[in-house]
Scaffold this active site. Structure first.
Site, short mmCIF file in Angstrom:
data_model
loop_
_atom_site.label_atom_id
_atom_site.label_comp_id
_atom_site.label_asym_id
_atom_site.label_seq_id
_atom_site.Cartn_x
_atom_site.Cartn_y
_atom_site.Cartn_z
N SER A 1 0.83 -1.20 0.00
CA SER A 1 0.00 0.00 0.00
C SER A 1 0.87 1.25 0.00
O SER A 1 1.63 1.49 -0.92
CB SER A 1 -0.96 -0.02 1.20
OG SER A 1 -1.98 0.95 1.03
N LYS B 1 -20.73 18.61 4.49
CA LYS B 1 -19.83 18.87 5.61
C LYS B 1 -19.88 17.77 6.65
O LYS B 1 -18.92 17.54 7.39
CB LYS B 1 -20.18 20.22 6.25
CG LYS B 1 -19.12 20.74 7.20
CD LYS B 1 -17.79 20.93 6.49
CE LYS B 1 -16.71 21.43 7.42
NZ LYS B 1 -15.41 21.55 6.73
#
Length: 288
Positions: A118, A170
């Site tokens: 990764s 948000k």
């Protein structure tokens, strides 16, 4: 008389300190004179920089990469990558860019000693070559975003949330409730964009066909020999093989590896093992 007693106790305290630590101080001085550079040592021409653990705060590694880049005596850098399951995207990209910049002025070889997966694979992908221990885990080219949903737990505890926000998304990613369809789509788009950034950079660095990304970039972890077949690494080998190969591609006839000063190594050892126990073991061994 009271003042005299205090002075006498102070003198006794000084003698006691000297008696307890004199041997340790003498030992440190001896080590310093033994290992201190005499001015005749050859300048290092190869350096090793470690990338280990979860990639989050990369400031020390970035400083080391830049220091090596600016050192005209250093002709090649070995990235020793081990025990790293990955990490955050931005620090991994930052390392990848720093390695790419370093490669413009000197040779860079990555050695996968254990886990190069990764984010740590991303970090080392721009090296001139990647050599892996046959038992190393390579790949895991993918992106994941996770979040808990504690809505039911909060209800059982009688906890409710109050939110004041501006902007439709948000609150996307909140753990206080299930994500809405729009929020999930927004987050999925963010993950997809990050994934394509990762895949594109790997494809460019390793000269891989991005159209076949489902074969080598499906977040699968490969054992080193399978990673070699996929083109994710260049060869299998040991740490010594990696050192020799770096010296070769760096055109270094007589490799001199950059090392920490011996006194610094000794002091680090004291810190790790405990200075008192170390001195005790040393003198006990010598007196037998």
């Amino acid at each position: 008389m009271q003042i005299l007693r205090l002075i006498f106790r102070g003198i006794l305290g000084i003698f006691k300190f000297i008696n307890n630590y004199f041997k340790a101080l003498i030992f440190l001085l001896i080590l310093f004179f033994i290992f201190a550079p005499d001015g005749k040592m050859k300048e290092p021409n190869l350096a090793r920089i470690d990338i280990t653990g979860t990639i989050m705060d990369t400031s020390e590694i970035l400083d080391a990469l830049e220091k090596a880049r600016l050192d005209s005596n250093i002709k090649g850098v070995l990235l020793y990558i081990d025990d790293s399951p990955g990490g955050a995207l931005s620090p991994s990209v930052e390392l990848a860019m720093a390695v790419k910049r370093l490669k413009e002025s000197k040779k860079v070889l990555a050695y996968a000693a254990g886990n190069m997966a990764s984010g740590s694979y991303y970090a080392g992908v721009n090296a001139d070559a990647i050599i892996a221990n046959p038992g190393a885990f390579i790949g895991s080219i993918g992106v994941i975003m996770q979040g808990a949903n504690i809505e039911n737990l909060a209800k059982n505890l009688g906890v409710s949330e109050q939110v004041v926000k501006a902007g439709e998304f948000k609150e996307a990613g909140t753990f206080m409730r299930s994500w809405s369809k729009q929020e999930r789509e927004s987050l999925q788009g963010l993950v997809n964009d990050a994934y394509m950034l990762f895949v594109s950079d790997v494809a460019a660095a390793r000269n891989l066909d991005i159209k076949k990304k489902d074969e080598w970039a499906n977040a699968r972890v490969f054992l080193a020999h399978n990673a070699l077949k996929m083109g994710l690494i260049d060869s299998l080998g040991s740490y010594i093989d990696a050192q020799d190969e770096l010296a070769k591609i760096s055109l270094v006839d007589e490799p001199v590896w950059q090392e920490k000063p011996q006194l610094e190594k000794i002091m680090e050892k004291f810190t790790k093992q405990g200075i008192n126990s170390l001195f005790g073991a040393f003198f006990e061994t010598k007196l037998r």
